[in-house]
Design a protein around this motif. Structure first.
Motif: not given
Ligand SMILES: *[C@@H]1O[C@H](CO)[C@@H](O)[C@H](O)[C@H]1NC(C)=O
Ligand SMILES: *[C@@H]1O[C@H](CO)[C@@H](O)[C@H](O)[C@H]1NC(C)=O
Ligand SMILES: *[C@@H]1O[C@H](CO)[C@@H](O)[C@H](O)[C@H]1NC(C)=O
Ligand SMILES: *[C@@H]1O[C@H](CO)[C@@H](O)[C@H](O)[C@H]1NC(C)=O
Ligand SMILES: *[C@@H]1O[C@H](CO)[C@@H](O)[C@H](O)[C@H]1NC(C)=O
Ligand SMILES: *[C@@H]1O[C@H](CO)[C@@H](O)[C@H](O)[C@H]1NC(C)=O
Length: 563
Positions: A210-223
């Motif tokens: 596969h190819h990675v097309t998008w990557l994001w650090s999803n931070i718990t709201k409030g942290n």
């Protein structure tokens, strides 16, 4: 001391489009800013329910996060006037002779104003590409003393001059979103914690490439205050198993050491990484080790207990392969103590090279860099990359004159930067060690230094790492020349044995600028290129010349606080 603590504990994460939400003495204030390239100004908006409860509000600019010797626009609530002002080295506030803050509108809960990028007033900060360290403050009294307890101030980071990027999640058929998150981690009441999550990739991704097309650090709201940065690695080899917990937990599998190939690195306040439409980072398929590891750095200076976090990476992958495989390459100075920094230096610089010996291994069409990210620790204040062709410096990229380890922006390269075979890339870092009475060693710890740049590029090459340091042999001769001859001492001990007076610092600077280089030109598996005609541990220092041009603001004609 208090100011230093403020800087480290009250760092405010901001977002890509230019906003920060801060709590000043319990008053929530939302600040947004927007660059206007045509007018060469920024539009700044304050929104606070308790606007009228303060005597004044301030938006400031600071070179490296200090409040003294800083520039600001100050909104006086009673008169509804906006003032362009300055805080001197004694923390005394005054109004500038030339007023460069322009009020546009005021309501009961907000005000909006404009400021030119560059004003040519020596008491104003010239807004620059890269990080800008911003002060957001309010006061409960009519004071002109910035040390007064009536004032509450926080540092935020912003990028005012970077074209806004559209980095929304791609919507392509058959794509898969992989979540590698902490599972309600109980964050320890320690200042620094590294949390590790080792997870098997979904079966579909392992079935075929596969190819990675998008990557994001999803931070718990409030942290947002707690998650300092996150990295995601591929576990290149070994029989891995799933694990979640403290990275230093003795129960963490030993073989997790192999989880070291960087897939993504995202710091506080960062937006997502979106791969260009013709490019993807390879992941999965036959023979691909099925495990990835996310490492979360929690920064908890107040040592609060009982914080729960489920942050992690969200990674979009597609089975519809794009024309090019992407790679991530590390350039800069080799981790280690060969290049270390003497104490008490206001601006000591060092450069790591990716020499022509290594770039000769690039594909014929060269490589195209589409993101780059600088990385240093506490002592480096200015970092940038340079590109040399035929020995001539042709450009700089990702210069950050106001670097903070709390804001390691991933800069989108627009247009992409083509680096050819035989080019030289250099990463330069300038340290301020005036506050240290010890040598600052190169190394991994937060109190050691690193001078690194990550490049996201295509097409993928064999090269994972292209970094240099001064050659060991030359360095040992230098120490012997300085009277440190005891062969049982290691490099760190030798650095500490030298009396770092001005002459010795000057000689070390010369050594770094001219001595042969130990060049790491490593393949993905950590192997070197055998059979290369020159000895990698003794590459001649590149001979570089400089063109007669200057793309920077002419400091003497157009002065600024940060000149
Ligand atoms: C700001 O204040 C600190 C401590 O009060 C001092 O060490 C530093 O030199 C000052 N900075 C400038 C630029 O005057
Ligand atoms: C703003 O506040 C003043 C005084 O508190 C009040 O008289 C006025 O109606 C308010 N205006 C708006 C638009 O809310
Ligand atoms: C400013 O405020 C600080 C803290 O209250 C105080 O120590 C200092 O003396 C004040 N400076 C002046 C010039 O009033
Ligand atoms: C972020 O994580 C939460 C759960 O932790 C999840 O519900 C949400 O969908 C994620 N957002 C994205 C854009 O992946
Ligand atoms: C490379 O140079 C180093 C230092 O001069 C020397 O110790 C080493 O033996 C050399 N290696 C080769 C393969 O020539
Ligand atoms: C140079 O010295 C360092 C120790 O500071 C060592 O780790 C490294 O292997 C040496 N490199 C070479 C090429 O001898």
């Amino acid at each position: 001391m208090i100011l230093l603590l403020l800087l480290f504990s009250l760092v405010v994460p901001t977002t890509e489009d230019g906003s920060a939400s801060v709590s000043l003495e319990g008053h929530r204030v939302d600040v947004t800013w927007k660059a206007d390239y045509e007018q060469q100004t920024v539009l700044i908006h304050y929104e606070a329910a308790a606007l009228n409860e303060a005597k004044w509000w301030l938006f400031g600019f600071s070179d490296h996060g200090e409040f003294n010797v800083s520039d600001h626009c100050l909104f006086e609530v009673e008169t509804k006037q906006l003032w362009d002002g300055f805080v001197n080295s004694r923390y005394e506030m005054s109004r500038d002779r030339q007023q460069d803050c322009y009020l546009e509108s005021v309501t009961n809960t907000s005000f909006t104003f404009r400021r030119k990028f560059v004003t040519c007033d020596p008491k104003d900060y010239a807004i620059e590409i890269g990080t800008n360290q911003l002060i957001i403050a309010c006061s409960s009294a009519h004071t002109t003393n910035f040390s007064s307890p009536a004032i509450t101030a926080q540092i935020a980071y912003g990028l005012l001059i970077v074209a806004p990027a559209d980095e929304a999640i791609p919507r392509e058929p058959d794509q898969i979103m992989i979540h590698v998150h902490a599972d309600k981690a109980k964050v320890p009441a320690d200042v620094t914690t590294y949390w590790c999550v080792i997870q098997k990739l979904p079966a579909a991704v392992l079935k075929r490439k596969h190819h990675v097309t998008w990557l994001w650090s999803n931070i718990t709201k409030g942290n947002e205050h707690l998650v300092h940065h996150m990295m995601v690695f591929h576990c290149d080899s070994g029989e891995q198993q799933e694990f979640t917990g403290n990275c230093n937990d003795p129960k963490k599998p030993k073989q997790a050491k192999a989880c070291s190939k960087v897939i993504g690195a995202i710091s506080m306040g960062e937006g997502p990484v979106l791969y260009p439409s013709e490019v993807g980072l390879p992941i999965g398929g036959a023979g691909y080790n099925p495990y990835v590891m996310v490492e979360i750095h929690y920064n908890n200076p107040p040592r609060l207990a009982g914080q729960i976090d489920s942050s992690g990476f969200d990674i979009v992958v597609t089975p519809h392969l794009r024309p090019h495989d992407a790679g991530i390459m590390e350039i800069g100075v080799i981790y280690g103590d060969a290049n270390s920094i003497p104490p008490h230096q206001p601006a000591f610089e060092m450069t790591g090279y990716c020499t022509a010996d290594c770039t000769e291994k690039f594909p014929e069409e060269g490589i195209n860099i589409f993101y780059s990210q600088m990385h240093g620790h506490l002592w480096f204040k200015k970092l940038w990359n340079s590109l040399y062709r035929n020995g001539v410096k042709i450009l700089e990229f990702n210069r950050d004159n106001h670097y903070s380890p709390h804001w390691q922006h991933i800069l989108k390269m627009e247009p992409m930067l083509n680096v050819r075979r035989g080019d030289v890339m250099a990463t330069t870092c300038v340290a301020d060690t005036r506050k240290s009475s010890n040598v600052i060693l190169g190394g991994y710890g937060i109190n050691d230094e690193m001078c690194i740049s990550y490049l996201y590029y295509y097409p993928a090459t064999d090269i994972e790492m292209c970094k240099s340091a001064v050659s060991n042999e030359t360095l040992h001769r230098f120490f012997a020349h300085k009277g440190v001859k005891d062969g049982s001492l290691n490099i760190a001990q030798k650095y500490n044995a030298v009396q770092w007076d001005n002459e010795n610092v000057r000689d070390l600077t010369e050594l770094f600028a001219t001595a042969p280089l130990n060049q790491h030109c490593y393949r993905l598996d950590g192997s070197t290129f055998e059979g290369h005609p020159t000895n990698w541990s003794r590459i001649e220092h590149p001979h570089l010349t400089y063109g007669a041009y200057d793309k920077n603001r002419a400091g003497e004609e157009c002065q600024a606080l940060n000149s």
